[in-house]
Design an enzyme around this catalytic site. Sequence first.
Site, PDB file in Angstrom:
ATOM      1  N   HIS A 379      15.730  26.722   7.279  1.00  0.00           N
ATOM      2  CA  HIS A 379      16.433  27.907   7.732  1.00  0.00           C
ATOM      3  C   HIS A 379      17.008  28.349   6.800  1.00  0.00           C
ATOM      4  CE1 HIS A 379      20.234  29.185  10.983  1.00  0.00           C
ATOM      5  NE2 HIS A 379      19.636  29.951  11.272  1.00  0.00           N
ATOM      6  N   HIS A 459      16.455  37.000  10.845  1.00  0.00           N
ATOM      7  CA  HIS A 459      17.304  37.530  11.961  1.00  0.00           C
ATOM      8  C   HIS A 459      18.742  38.558  11.184  1.00  0.00           C
ATOM      9  CE1 HIS A 459      16.144  34.362  15.494  1.00  0.00           C
ATOM     10  NE2 HIS A 459      14.934  35.247  15.097  1.00  0.00           N
ATOM     11  N   GLU A 460      19.616  39.297  12.325  1.00  0.00           N
ATOM     12  CA  GLU A 460      20.183  39.921  11.920  1.00  0.00           C
ATOM     13  C   GLU A 460      19.508  40.952  10.516  1.00  0.00           C
ATOM     14  OE1 GLU A 460      21.045  36.831  12.011  1.00  0.00           O
ATOM     15  OE2 GLU A 460      21.216  36.642  13.897  1.00  0.00           O
ATOM     16  N   GLU A 484      19.815  34.882  23.258  1.00  0.00           N
ATOM     17  CA  GLU A 484      21.337  34.372  22.774  1.00  0.00           C
ATOM     18  C   GLU A 484      22.536  34.604  24.014  1.00  0.00           C
ATOM     19  OE1 GLU A 484      19.629  35.170  20.575  1.00  0.00           O
ATOM     20  OE2 GLU A 484      20.705  36.932  19.447  1.00  0.00           O
TER      21      GLU A 484
END
Lengths: 676, 676
Positions: A379, A459-460, A484
């Site tokens: 991550h 992500h984003e 989320e």
Amino acid sequence: MLQMIRMLIALAAALIAAPTLAAPIQVASPGGVLTVSVDVNPDGRPGYSVSRLGRVVIAPSRLGFLFTDAPKLERNFTIGGESRRSADEPWEQPWGERRFVCNRYNELRIQLTEKVTPGRRLDVVFRVYDDGVGFRYEFPQQASLPQVNIAEEITEFAVADAATAWWIPAFQWNREEYLYNKTAITEVGIAQTPMTLRTANGLHIAFHEAALVDYSGMNLQNEGHGRFRAVLTPSSEGAKVKRAAPFATPWRTMQIADSAAGLVMNDLILNLNEPNRLGDVRWVKPFKYVGVWWEMHLDKSTWGPGPRHGANTANVRRHIDFAASNGFRGVLVEGWNEGWNDDWFASGKDFSFTKAYPDFDIEELARYARSKGVRLIGHHETAGNIAVYEPQLEAALDLYQRLGIDAVKTGYVADMGGVQARGADGRIHYEWHEGQVMARHHLKVVTEAAKRRIAVNAHEPIKDTGLRRTYPNWVAREGARGMEFNAWGQPPNPPEHEANLVFTRMLAGPMDFTPGVISLEGKGQKIQSTIAKQLALYVVLYSPIQMAADLPENYEANPKPFQFIKDVPADWSETRVLNGEVGDFVTIARKDRKSENWYLGAITDEQGRVLDVALSFLTPGRKYRAQIYRDGPAADYRTNGKDIVIEERVVTSADRLMLQLAPGGGQAIRFVASER
Amino acid sequence: MLQMIRMLIALAAALIAAPTLAAPIQVASPGGVLTVSVDVNPDGRPGYSVSRLGRVVIAPSRLGFLFTDAPKLERNFTIGGESRRSADEPWEQPWGERRFVCNRYNELRIQLTEKVTPGRRLDVVFRVYDDGVGFRYEFPQQASLPQVNIAEEITEFAVADAATAWWIPAFQWNREEYLYNKTAITEVGIAQTPMTLRTANGLHIAFHEAALVDYSGMNLQNEGHGRFRAVLTPSSEGAKVKRAAPFATPWRTMQIADSAAGLVMNDLILNLNEPNRLGDVRWVKPFKYVGVWWEMHLDKSTWGPGPRHGANTANVRRHIDFAASNGFRGVLVEGWNEGWNDDWFASGKDFSFTKAYPDFDIEELARYARSKGVRLIGHHETAGNIAVYEPQLEAALDLYQRLGIDAVKTGYVADMGGVQARGADGRIHYEWHEGQVMARHHLKVVTEAAKRRIAVNAHEPIKDTGLRRTYPNWVAREGARGMEFNAWGQPPNPPEHEANLVFTRMLAGPMDFTPGVISLEGKGQKIQSTIAKQLALYVVLYSPIQMAADLPENYEANPKPFQFIKDVPADWSETRVLNGEVGDFVTIARKDRKSENWYLGAITDEQGRVLDVALSFLTPGRKYRAQIYRDGPAADYRTNGKDIVIEERVVTSADRLMLQLAPGGGQAIRFVASER
């Protein structure tokens, strides 16, 4: 003298033959469904239009560019040449919604030449499929335009008929995470793509782009009367795109189908991307995963260090055990690395991508996971600060490679007014997620990861434009409101949300939506769903990596519905969209890539529905045990999302099923093929 | 111990008193009509709303900025202080629609301070009038934000009620010359300002800005649900605005009235500008003029040199004689200077602003004009190439000053993809008409002209934001579709066009529309008007300089209607809007600044109308000879625009008139005050 007369006659004939305005140049799709017409008007302005079965779909629409440092390029053109090509190039996806993809089109290349000084050249290339059109501009190498600094692309899309649009706004908060608007096209403001339309005649059209490489993302500005124009995403440094010629723009795409389902079955975006550049990519594994993630969104633990730090060795070990016991290949751990200060989202300046917090023993956990046949998922939350991330990128990926971590989730929550990147002046510049800087950045991450056989899940992110074809390690991304928002979103995702996503965001490519919260509990708010719908999402929302997002204890408490999540694959050999209307409902059937089993997912919005589905996708003459996960008689997303009936029956391809979906509900079915 | 208890009690009381969210700070207009509320939400986001007589007009709307090189400034704010001020500062216009302007408002200054590092400060200042609101941002001098590089201003305007909008698109072709759209506000795309609304309740609101100085022009992006957001005009060099603090932005304005007429009677834009900086400006003369202009638009002569060159000495001498004979002060001559190549509009690179073509004897013509009491009007067509114009500017104005030419029409036809300006890198950059570069440029021209007592009339200009108050030599500008579209426009201006302009473009300030083509003949097309409407435009479309645009021979052939154009003044002491609806019709009465005479103009769209008008604006007890120029019984813009009746009657302030307007028609009246 005779020679002179002959010359004069030839000259006169040439003058007569020179038309005041050339007839449009046309190219039809292989099956004759779509026809593109290109012409240049008396001012030398090039334009195109699209008709379908003889009816105009896209009225004459302009083409061209404004530059920051050169005269605009949009008129005074003559057609310097044209060339045509036909192709029928089916190809195989290493992973995907279907194994084989048809790719049959007719191509028309128009060479435009400026009639006046400086006589610049610009090619426009159209690829016409029976179910869509893509076109792009190509800037040839030329002395009069060596460096192309684009102020705006003035490409138009003039929708010929009245239509309803499903869209999210561009340039609102530098994100892609909005609820979809459903409005008349005349009420669209400025929209991100994909934007999906249904015309008054029932035709479905989706506008998007393919192969967004080293360019700025395109948005669509409503110009009135159904006419839209490209608005490129800005740059902090002037020109929205800076490129040296020769280069090609991304493809501007129109997927066109009679039904909503036809849009989803459409491979235009993938087909317009370049083939796989990574060679043998068997190392890219579709998989399902669990993770230390939902607990943070529920505020049960924290990303940052402290007494409730989620990424602690014991907690992760528990997740590894859970994954191993239940057949999940991946365990995502967020918050493992230094830099999760209280205001991390506000700067990202302290992130280290190689230093773990002391309570997270990354070496031991990676080893432990591998020993159980599980992989940690890396991550990299950057907070959009790529000026901090990029210098660490190679070392960060090296670490993962060494630890056998072969997938990384990146994150670009950019809360400070834009992504932070180092500009040409060496200072920090704030950029948009969809600008050229980020197009470059994401591809840098993907190619660096590929060197180390690591898959990327952004992500984003920048929007998906089908680059997974060229870089198959770019397995998924976010780019829409995900699960989320059901934890803390105001409002949480409404029941229609996923039925919107299928026909809008998902047209772009796989989304890491992170479904499967079968507890239906957010942080002090209920998820607007039934359990059966949560299961159906694994089939409906395609991704080669699918999270089982709920807490392990919630799955352990609900073993029966959890069984579907354990069974469902993340890689398919075939996909069929059985029915659907944008924002209302959809039923999708997919065939497991590794077996003869089929899976079906059906979801609805706030309306309960009965969907009559033919099972003709099953292999004729074969029997299947249909393991059905359906909304119970009392199920309703408002009052009782948990009422689920799980039952089994034997079916064949000759059967029909009446899928009864509760309000906000769904249905998931596993069709287990009998031995022959 | 008692002391301790007292402290604890005080502490507890303080804790109780500390609100979780401060109550909104409010400021009402002097008459209590409008109220602005400002607050900061729990995330520290500042917002404002506007109510009128207790009803919300502008729902909570956000404030703030994105920067290219610093974190955004739009939340984490606390209110560091507030201050209030009231003013009642009537002032006199040196020329204008009215001599005295009321200027009565209450001001609220909110000092916002960032609660987090770097603790930046931003002031928002509201000025609240009974008929409108203006607010602006002020960036104080501060170490944490010395240089302000604005990526976007995120100011919102959330219209509370459903409404109809009249608007023209922004960013379409780098011009302001469009037909107005009339749509639901939900169907606005991205609009230039002024944008005018009529809500479902009949309230009229116009959004615009005042005092656009060294900043980028604001456009309004439809965000859905009646919400609009500022979109600043781009720059070729990154940040849309680059300024060193301290500085203030332009005022964001909302003119708010019960009727369409109330919008026109509104002085908000002027009031928000700084007072006259030029001192005694009696040298700025309102006047009427003729010119060598319409003949080029009819293709009877050319701007460029050759056998049909319009700007030849004989032709100009004829125009001077005509002007002198008929009381016009000015003679405009276009095409007099070198550089009008065939593709002048495509580069402007060859323009000289000091060298006349050999067939135009500028010295002699200027002398001849002065000898007859007439002035030549200078002309600087730049083709938008300010990189060529600016180095010549001072010499060009010096020439005019020496020749007694005290007004110049500038032109910025920028046909190559933008205005051409020299960038920081020394190279040519293409800029938008409304960007910061042009805001600077126009003010440079105006101040250089002022030094030489020359008035400026800019065509293809930056929008008007009331700077004529501060720089009264900036007498007029174009900035909308003018008369020339009736020569060659496709389509020509429709009958509703001027009735749109009055309530949109004209709210910004004077327009050099160039009315009065009483021949009603364009280049092979009819003007969609009657003669009486052409006359009425002199009253309806305010400008301190008004052209009699038709060919002299056409006026000589129609002496009776021409008499009104000779009589009508270009400077007024009072203005009354007697009736009107946006885009439909309007009647305006104005009083001559130099006499007791009044003038009335009424125009309509394609509908014939009868307008009942009270003459109560006339001085009671006084008699007036009303010289009436009205549509004849057969008048109709489609079939017979030339039917006009000219008649005279005696009226008083107690009378009413029934103004009968033909389809596409109008009426003009001169009220000649009798001696007392």
